[in-house]
Design a protein around this motif. Structure first.
Motif, PDB file in Angstrom:
ATOM      1  N   LEU A 177      33.714  30.253  42.312  1.00  0.00           N
ATOM      2  CA  LEU A 177      34.852  31.096  42.689  1.00  0.00           C
ATOM      3  C   LEU A 177      35.851  30.299  43.530  1.00  0.00           C
ATOM      4  CD1 LEU A 177      33.073  34.455  43.676  1.00  0.00           C
ATOM      5  CD2 LEU A 177      34.027  33.806  41.465  1.00  0.00           C
ATOM      6  N   GLN A 178      35.344  29.575  44.516  1.00  0.00           N
ATOM      7  CA  GLN A 178      36.232  28.881  45.448  1.00  0.00           C
ATOM      8  C   GLN A 178      37.029  27.767  44.780  1.00  0.00           C
ATOM      9  OE1 GLN A 178      33.284  27.730  48.291  1.00  0.00           O
ATOM     10  NE2 GLN A 178      33.389  29.642  49.454  1.00  0.00           N
ATOM     11  N   ARG A 179      36.469  27.183  43.737  1.00  0.00           N
ATOM     12  CA  ARG A 179      37.173  26.074  43.058  1.00  0.00           C
ATOM     13  C   ARG A 179      38.122  26.559  41.964  1.00  0.00           C
ATOM     14  NH1 ARG A 179      31.917  23.881  43.586  1.00  0.00           N
ATOM     15  NH2 ARG A 179      31.376  24.476  41.449  1.00  0.00           N
ATOM     16  N   ASP A 180      38.137  27.852  41.713  1.00  0.00           N
ATOM     17  CA  ASP A 180      38.973  28.410  40.653  1.00  0.00           C
ATOM     18  C   ASP A 180      40.279  28.923  41.264  1.00  0.00           C
ATOM     19  OD1 ASP A 180      40.140  29.916  38.604  1.00  0.00           O
ATOM     20  OD2 ASP A 180      38.206  30.560  37.798  1.00  0.00           O
ATOM     21  N   ALA A 181      41.285  28.074  41.323  1.00  0.00           N
ATOM     22  CA  ALA A 181      42.538  28.412  42.007  1.00  0.00           C
ATOM     23  C   ALA A 181      43.201  29.642  41.392  1.00  0.00           C
ATOM     24  CB  ALA A 181      43.488  27.222  41.974  1.00  0.00           C
ATOM     25  N   GLU A 182      43.150  29.752  40.067  1.00  0.00           N
ATOM     26  CA  GLU A 182      43.783  30.888  39.396  1.00  0.00           C
ATOM     27  C   GLU A 182      43.091  32.195  39.775  1.00  0.00           C
ATOM     28  OE1 GLU A 182      45.621  31.773  34.941  1.00  0.00           O
ATOM     29  OE2 GLU A 182      43.914  30.419  35.169  1.00  0.00           O
ATOM     30  N   LEU A 183      41.772  32.165  39.852  1.00  0.00           N
ATOM     31  CA  LEU A 183      41.020  33.356  40.227  1.00  0.00           C
ATOM     32  C   LEU A 183      41.258  33.720  41.691  1.00  0.00           C
ATOM     33  CD1 LEU A 183      38.924  35.552  39.628  1.00  0.00           C
ATOM     34  CD2 LEU A 183      37.137  33.879  40.150  1.00  0.00           C
ATOM     35  N   VAL A 184      41.282  32.720  42.560  1.00  0.00           N
ATOM     36  CA  VAL A 184      41.553  32.972  43.979  1.00  0.00           C
ATOM     37  C   VAL A 184      42.904  33.650  44.141  1.00  0.00           C
ATOM     38  CG1 VAL A 184      42.031  31.861  46.197  1.00  0.00           C
ATOM     39  CG2 VAL A 184      40.056  31.129  44.835  1.00  0.00           C
ATOM     40  N   THR A 185      43.898  33.164  43.421  1.00  0.00           N
ATOM     41  CA  THR A 185      45.225  33.777  43.481  1.00  0.00           C
ATOM     42  C   THR A 185      45.186  35.219  43.000  1.00  0.00           C
ATOM     43  OG1 THR A 185      46.319  31.641  43.154  1.00  0.00           O
ATOM     44  CG2 THR A 185      47.596  33.603  42.619  1.00  0.00           C
ATOM     45  N   ALA A 186      44.443  35.481  41.925  1.00  0.00           N
ATOM     46  CA  ALA A 186      44.353  36.840  41.375  1.00  0.00           C
ATOM     47  C   ALA A 186      43.678  37.799  42.354  1.00  0.00           C
ATOM     48  CB  ALA A 186      43.591  36.814  40.052  1.00  0.00           C
ATOM     49  N   LEU A 187      42.645  37.331  43.055  1.00  0.00           N
ATOM     50  CA  LEU A 187      41.958  38.202  44.017  1.00  0.00           C
ATOM     51  C   LEU A 187      42.859  38.504  45.210  1.00  0.00           C
ATOM     52  CD1 LEU A 187      38.396  36.639  43.841  1.00  0.00           C
ATOM     53  CD2 LEU A 187      38.981  39.020  43.325  1.00  0.00           C
ATOM     54  N   HIS A 188      43.578  37.509  45.688  1.00  0.00           N
ATOM     55  CA  HIS A 188      44.531  37.767  46.776  1.00  0.00           C
ATOM     56  C   HIS A 188      45.615  38.742  46.306  1.00  0.00           C
ATOM     57  CE1 HIS A 188      43.336  35.190  50.142  1.00  0.00           C
ATOM     58  NE2 HIS A 188      42.970  34.267  49.263  1.00  0.00           N
ATOM     59  N   ALA A 189      46.078  38.584  45.077  1.00  0.00           N
ATOM     60  CA  ALA A 189      47.116  39.467  44.545  1.00  0.00           C
ATOM     61  C   ALA A 189      46.602  40.900  44.434  1.00  0.00           C
ATOM     62  CB  ALA A 189      47.581  38.960  43.179  1.00  0.00           C
ATOM     63  N   LEU A 190      45.345  41.058  44.024  1.00  0.00           N
ATOM     64  CA  LEU A 190      44.783  42.403  43.928  1.00  0.00           C
ATOM     65  C   LEU A 190      44.779  43.091  45.286  1.00  0.00           C
ATOM     66  CD1 LEU A 190      43.341  44.634  42.348  1.00  0.00           C
ATOM     67  CD2 LEU A 190      41.180  43.422  42.749  1.00  0.00           C
ATOM     68  N   ARG A 191      44.367  42.362  46.320  1.00  0.00           N
ATOM     69  CA  ARG A 191      44.380  42.966  47.654  1.00  0.00           C
ATOM     70  C   ARG A 191      45.800  43.308  48.095  1.00  0.00           C
ATOM     71  NH1 ARG A 191      39.560  43.293  50.490  1.00  0.00           N
ATOM     72  NH2 ARG A 191      40.773  44.996  51.352  1.00  0.00           N
ATOM     73  N   SER A 192      46.745  42.458  47.762  1.00  0.00           N
ATOM     74  CA  SER A 192      48.121  42.695  48.204  1.00  0.00           C
ATOM     75  C   SER A 192      48.764  43.856  47.458  1.00  0.00           C
ATOM     76  CB  SER A 192      48.959  41.427  48.024  1.00  0.00           C
ATOM     77  OG  SER A 192      49.170  41.143  46.654  1.00  0.00           O
ATOM     78  N   ARG A 193      48.270  44.182  46.240  1.00  0.00           N
ATOM     79  CA  ARG A 193      48.852  45.271  45.461  1.00  0.00           C
ATOM     80  C   ARG A 193      48.276  46.640  45.824  1.00  0.00           C
ATOM     81  NH1 ARG A 193      48.154  41.702  41.005  1.00  0.00           N
ATOM     82  NH2 ARG A 193      46.432  42.984  40.219  1.00  0.00           N
ATOM     83  N   GLU A 194      47.251  46.686  46.657  1.00  0.00           N
ATOM     84  CA  GLU A 194      46.695  47.984  47.041  1.00  0.00           C
ATOM     85  C   GLU A 194      47.780  48.781  47.763  1.00  0.00           C
ATOM     86  OE1 GLU A 194      42.480  48.179  48.373  1.00  0.00           O
ATOM     87  OE2 GLU A 194      42.689  46.007  48.534  1.00  0.00           O
ATOM     88  N   PRO A 195      47.961  50.048  47.375  1.00  0.00           N
ATOM     89  CA  PRO A 195      49.067  50.820  47.927  1.00  0.00           C
ATOM     90  C   PRO A 195      48.864  51.160  49.398  1.00  0.00           C
ATOM     91  CG  PRO A 195      47.659  52.221  46.592  1.00  0.00           C
ATOM     92  CD  PRO A 195      47.174  50.815  46.400  1.00  0.00           C
TER      93      PRO A 195
END
Length: 366
Positions: free
Chosen positions: A181-199
């Motif tokens: 997980l930690q080495r997957d930059a694209e996945l890390v970005t997606a998880l941060h984006a998911l948290r940021s999109r929470e209303p």
């Protein structure tokens, strides 16, 4: 330990009740009488628990919450129970002892979890629609008074580094999983984006926060929703995605079983066969997720005014897969091919959720 019930759920004789006198005090203080020792059973789980008959003839279930956050978890649970009678079917709360982190509930006779029903192929479309309606009732409760703290998952801080305390107790497979997980930059970005999109603000509702099939209990002919220790104000997409993620997890788990039955003895499946089998397993479970969504929208038809709800739900389904894989890895010495494949499915949902909303059955409209 030998089972003490013919219920589909494996039960065990409790060996700890005599060491927790607060249970007896709670039950007698509620006028229920004390447990009859030979009737008491427990099920394996996160918390201590005891089910049985009291000397006044009442069947009750008692739970003692564990861990450092137990006071807050109990308060979340009790807050939901105060809304019983508003259409939210839950096991009836009989009383609690917050100082001892104890809660007593009416025992649901012959209850079976949604996970058990799914394994027996009895979690039908109709049951899933009923489950969706139950979750929608929870999401429709007034959000005021619910815990306002952020949900701890996904744990984005773990994407940078694990704490020393976590690292020292993690299994080899779990460390492998976190490394991927930690080495997957694209996945890390997606998880941060998911948290940021929470209303925030009006978009939030009360959410279960730990929704799994085993949180649904069938007693008689009616489903009940249980275990509200992680309930708080949050993104309703979290619960929708968790339900879809449960079925996706079952689909992934079925791949090696199906392949074993389809292939000649001793022949290993190639990548194309694994993908084709996985596609069929997901498609077979799609109607369950679609039925859940229909039941949800029966109660909350205006939910789709949130244009990003279903896309976020798909991403949360992806996180649910990764979360289940981390839990499995914590009990293993190495990552299995199934674990890696399931994690790959979760990754795809997180990175490109819009492409998979229909595949999962989350594209239903009222």
């Amino acid at each position: 330990m030998p089972p003490t019930s013919t219920s589909p759920r494996v039960q065990y004789r409790s060996t700890e009740l005599e060491t927790v006198p607060a249970v007896d005090r709670l039950l007698r203080g509620l006028g229920l009488g004390g447990f009859e020792e030979d009737s008491v059973t427990s099920v394996l789980g996160r918390n201590d628990n005891w089910s049985g008959r009291t000397d006044r003839g009442r069947r009750v279930f008692v739970k003692r919450l564990l861990d450092a956050d137990r006071d807050r978890r109990l308060e979340r649970s009790l807050h939901v129970e105060r809304h019983a009678g508003s259409g939210l079917r839950t096991p009836r709360l009989l009383g609690a002892d917050p100082a001892e982190a104890l809660a007593a509930f009416e025992f649901l006779p012959d209850a079976r979890t949604g996970a058990e029903l799914a394994l027996d192929e009895e979690m039908t479309d109709e049951r899933c629609r009923e489950a969706g309606a139950l979750v929608a009732v929870l999401h429709s409760l007034p959000v005021g008074g619910f815990d306002d703290s952020p949900h701890p998952l996904p744990p984005v801080q773990g994407l940078e580094a694990l704490s020393l305390a976590h690292w020292t107790v993690a299994s080899q497979a779990e460390l492998q999983m976190w490394g991927l997980l930690q080495r997957d930059a694209e996945l890390v970005t997606a998880l941060h984006a998911l948290r940021s999109r929470e209303p925030a603000g009006p978009g939030r509702t009360p959410v279960h926060g730990d929704l799994r099939l085993d949180q649904f209990l069938l007693s008689g002919d009616r489903l009940h929703l249980s275990d509200f220790e992680e309930t708080r104000a949050g993104d309703p997409a979290r619960d929708l995605g968790a339900f879809a993620g449960e079925w996706l997890f079952l689909a992934a788990a079925a791949i090696p079983v199906t392949l074993a039955g389809d292939l000649p003895l001793g022949r290993a499946a190639d990548h194309a066969q694994v993908v084709a089998t996985g596609t069929r397993e997901v498609a077979a479970r799609r109607p369950r997720v679609a039925a859940f969504c229909r039941g949800y929208l029966d109660v909350r038809p205006r939910a789709l005014e949130d244009a990003g709800l279903l896309e976020r739900a798909t991403a949360f389904a992806g996180w649910h897969m990764l979360d289940r894989m981390l839990a499995a890895a914590a009990k293993a010495n190495r990552l299995s091919p199934v674990t890696r494949a399931a994690a790959g499915i979760g990754r795809g949902l997180l990175i490109s959720p819009a492409e998979f909303t229909s595949t999962l059955g989350l594209d239903v409209t009222p």
